[in-house]
Design a protein around this motif. Sequence first.
Motif, PDB file in Angstrom:
ATOM      1  N   PRO A 131      -9.933 -28.496 -82.176  1.00 22.24           N
ATOM      2  CA  PRO A 131     -11.263 -28.250 -82.746  1.00 22.24           C
ATOM      3  C   PRO A 131     -12.056 -27.218 -81.940  1.00 22.24           C
ATOM      4  O   PRO A 131     -11.960 -27.182 -80.710  1.00 22.24           O
ATOM      5  N   TYR A 132     -12.846 -26.410 -82.639  1.00 20.75           N
ATOM      6  CA  TYR A 132     -13.715 -25.421 -81.985  1.00 20.75           C
ATOM      7  C   TYR A 132     -15.067 -25.354 -82.680  1.00 20.75           C
ATOM      8  O   TYR A 132     -15.134 -25.246 -83.915  1.00 20.75           O
ATOM      9  N   PHE A 135      -2.366 -25.438 -77.067  1.00 17.55           N
ATOM     10  CA  PHE A 135      -2.713 -24.570 -78.189  1.00 17.55           C
ATOM     11  C   PHE A 135      -3.214 -23.181 -77.777  1.00 17.55           C
ATOM     12  O   PHE A 135      -2.815 -22.168 -78.366  1.00 17.55           O
ATOM     13  N   THR A 136      -4.102 -23.129 -76.770  1.00 10.88           N
ATOM     14  CA  THR A 136      -4.735 -21.823 -76.497  1.00 10.88           C
ATOM     15  C   THR A 136      -3.731 -20.732 -76.087  1.00 10.88           C
ATOM     16  O   THR A 136      -3.911 -19.577 -76.492  1.00 10.88           O
TER      17      THR A 136
HETATM   18  C1  LIG Z   1     -15.764 -31.026 -80.848  1.00 10.62           C
HETATM   19  C2  LIG Z   1     -15.051 -30.035 -79.955  1.00 10.62           C
HETATM   20  C3  LIG Z   1     -15.415 -28.697 -79.981  1.00 10.62           C
HETATM   21  C4  LIG Z   1     -14.771 -27.789 -79.148  1.00 10.62           C
HETATM   22  N1  LIG Z   1     -15.176 -26.484 -79.150  1.00 10.62           N
HETATM   23  C5  LIG Z   1     -14.620 -25.599 -78.279  1.00 10.62           C
HETATM   24  C6  LIG Z   1     -15.082 -24.237 -78.237  1.00 10.62           C
HETATM   25  O1  LIG Z   1     -15.968 -23.817 -79.002  1.00 10.62           O
HETATM   26  N2  LIG Z   1     -14.488 -23.407 -77.342  1.00 10.62           N
HETATM   27  C7  LIG Z   1     -13.486 -23.827 -76.486  1.00 10.62           C
HETATM   28  O2  LIG Z   1     -13.002 -23.004 -75.679  1.00 10.62           O
HETATM   29  N3  LIG Z   1     -13.050 -25.114 -76.522  1.00 10.62           N
HETATM   30  C8  LIG Z   1     -13.579 -25.981 -77.395  1.00 10.62           C
HETATM   31  N4  LIG Z   1     -13.109 -27.275 -77.457  1.00 10.62           N
HETATM   32  C9  LIG Z   1     -11.892 -27.627 -76.678  1.00 10.62           C
HETATM   33  C10 LIG Z   1     -10.640 -27.322 -77.518  1.00 10.62           C
HETATM   34  O3  LIG Z   1     -10.578 -28.189 -78.627  1.00 10.62           O
HETATM   35  C11 LIG Z   1      -9.321 -27.521 -76.725  1.00 10.62           C
HETATM   36  O4  LIG Z   1      -9.359 -28.747 -76.058  1.00 10.62           O
HETATM   37  C12 LIG Z   1      -9.101 -26.401 -75.726  1.00 10.62           C
HETATM   38  O5  LIG Z   1      -9.063 -25.131 -76.378  1.00 10.62           O
HETATM   39  C13 LIG Z   1      -7.786 -26.589 -74.953  1.00 10.62           C
HETATM   40  O6  LIG Z   1      -6.724 -26.697 -75.857  1.00 10.62           O
HETATM   41  P1  LIG Z   1      -5.234 -26.570 -75.336  1.00 10.62           P
HETATM   42  O7  LIG Z   1      -4.328 -27.159 -76.369  1.00 10.62           O
HETATM   43  O8  LIG Z   1      -4.944 -25.174 -74.874  1.00 10.62           O
HETATM   44  O9  LIG Z   1      -5.213 -27.499 -74.052  1.00 10.62           O
HETATM   45  P2  LIG Z   1      -4.728 -29.037 -73.996  1.00 10.62           P
HETATM   46  O10 LIG Z   1      -3.274 -29.063 -73.732  1.00 10.62           O
HETATM   47  O11 LIG Z   1      -5.226 -29.796 -75.160  1.00 10.62           O
HETATM   48  O12 LIG Z   1      -5.528 -29.484 -72.708  1.00 10.62           O
HETATM   49  C14 LIG Z   1      -6.857 -29.961 -72.859  1.00 10.62           C
HETATM   50  C15 LIG Z   1      -7.523 -29.894 -71.491  1.00 10.62           C
HETATM   51  O13 LIG Z   1      -7.918 -28.543 -71.230  1.00 10.62           O
HETATM   52  C16 LIG Z   1      -9.165 -28.538 -70.576  1.00 10.62           C
HETATM   53  N5  LIG Z   1     -10.124 -27.842 -71.475  1.00 10.62           N
HETATM   54  C17 LIG Z   1     -10.294 -28.036 -72.815  1.00 10.62           C
HETATM   55  N6  LIG Z   1     -11.237 -27.204 -73.307  1.00 10.62           N
HETATM   56  C18 LIG Z   1     -11.672 -26.481 -72.282  1.00 10.62           C
HETATM   57  C19 LIG Z   1     -12.642 -25.444 -72.180  1.00 10.62           C
HETATM   58  N7  LIG Z   1     -13.333 -24.993 -73.251  1.00 10.62           N
HETATM   59  N8  LIG Z   1     -12.856 -24.941 -70.958  1.00 10.62           N
HETATM   60  C20 LIG Z   1     -12.152 -25.372 -69.886  1.00 10.62           C
HETATM   61  N9  LIG Z   1     -11.209 -26.343 -69.921  1.00 10.62           N
HETATM   62  C21 LIG Z   1     -10.977 -26.889 -71.104  1.00 10.62           C
HETATM   63  C22 LIG Z   1      -9.523 -29.993 -70.317  1.00 10.62           C
HETATM   64  O14 LIG Z   1      -9.031 -30.381 -69.068  1.00 10.62           O
HETATM   65  C23 LIG Z   1      -8.788 -30.717 -71.422  1.00 10.62           C
HETATM   66  O15 LIG Z   1      -8.522 -32.056 -71.146  1.00 10.62           O
HETATM   67  C24 LIG Z   1     -13.738 -28.218 -78.275  1.00 10.62           C
HETATM   68  C25 LIG Z   1     -13.380 -29.564 -78.271  1.00 10.62           C
HETATM   69  C26 LIG Z   1     -14.029 -30.468 -79.077  1.00 10.62           C
HETATM   70  C27 LIG Z   1     -13.616 -31.923 -79.017  1.00 10.62           C
END
Ligand SMILES: Cc1cc2nc3c(=O)[nH]c(=O)nc-3n(C[C@H](O)[C@H](O)[C@H](O)COP(=O)(O)OP(=O)(O)OC[C@H]3O[C@@H](n4cnc5c(N)ncnc54)[C@H](O)[C@@H]3O)c2cc1C
Length: 278
Positions: free
Chosen positions: A65-66, A91-92
């Motif tokens: 989610p974003y 995901f990122t």
């Molecule tokens: C309601 C909601 C809205 C969100 N909106 C945004 C947004 O607008 N922009 C955004 O960048 N992310 C946002 N996030 C976070 C996003 O959903 C993901 O968790 C993030 O992009 C990491 O995904 P990933 O699969 O790469 O990492 P994953 O393998 O899922 O690892 C998640 C971990 O990464 C770290 N993390 C997650 N998000 C961030 C962040 N933004 N900055 C630093 N560390 C982080 C934390 O330790 C978290 O536990 C939001 C989350 C929620 C629940």
Amino acid sequence: MLDVIDPGQVEADAPQYNATLVARSDETSSLAYFTIRFDGEPVPFEPGQYMTIGVLVGGRMVQRPYSVASSPRTAAEGYELYVRLVEGGLFTPLLWELPLGHRMRMIGPKGKFMLQPNDQRTHLFISSGTGNAPFVSMIRTLIIDGASRPALFLNGVSYQDELGYRDLVEGWQRDGTFPVTYLPSVSRAADPRNADWTGRLGRVEAIVEPVCREFGLTPDNAIAYICGNPDMILNAEATFRALGFAEEAIRKELYWPKGKEPKLAAAEGIDPAVNDDE
Ligand SMILES: Cc1cc2nc3c(=O)[nH]c(=O)nc-3n(C[C@H](O)[C@H](O)[C@H](O)COP(=O)(O)OP(=O)(O)OC[C@H]3O[C@@H](n4cnc5c(N)ncnc54)[C@H](O)[C@@H]3O)c2cc1C
């Protein structure tokens, strides 16, 4: 067990895809703005809500989610998201490698992190990192609608070059487009990347109390919206409670569960999409 996914495994097209990555702009090597447009009619949303975007890998949708940073009034052009690349995240790293024009899935909106109707209290928008995205959507929309509310916009980052939307918000303040006061803060004072920084120092939650004092903000005249890192949110909330703010006047959007490391949340089967204040 979840492993790091090779971006080459992302499926280029799939029946589940309903949107396209149409624009991207990089703020730093790990912060970027992505615009995703629905194939069909845009879905209505409220400023502050979020969309879930995903790509298919080996038959499985990898999605996160974003918060939407653009206004619902311009949804036909696409939904702008402001994202941090999380090293070791699931995901990122995939999103970072997607070429423009790549197809994806976008669903939503969800979330209750929205403005209260007709609220003329001073809005304290407090964010860490990319947590400023929903506030940008809120202000963009208020500007389009010709509605204004007094606002202080706090954004805390480690390094000054991570202050996303800085020019935009400073522009609103400078030319009076919106009654906002921008109060950025950087935490790593001694780092060479912050060498010429003359603004506020420290984590954003640490400047909440001094800012309330400086601007005369009290539970009678202000409402707080806090978004981003969960530790920051809980610390800021404690400060507001100590200042006498009621629960109703402290609105929160947590970007991940407190204490979670990258990939751990997903590996444990926690759906980040339900990790908000619903
Ligand atoms: C309601 C909601 C809205 C969100 N909106 C945004 C947004 O607008 N922009 C955004 O960048 N992310 C946002 N996030 C976070 C996003 O959903 C993901 O968790 C993030 O992009 C990491 O995904 P990933 O699969 O790469 O990492 P994953 O393998 O899922 O690892 C998640 C971990 O990464 C770290 N993390 C997650 N998000 C961030 C962040 N933004 N900055 C630093 N560390 C982080 C934390 O330790 C978290 O536990 C939001 C989350 C929620 C629940």
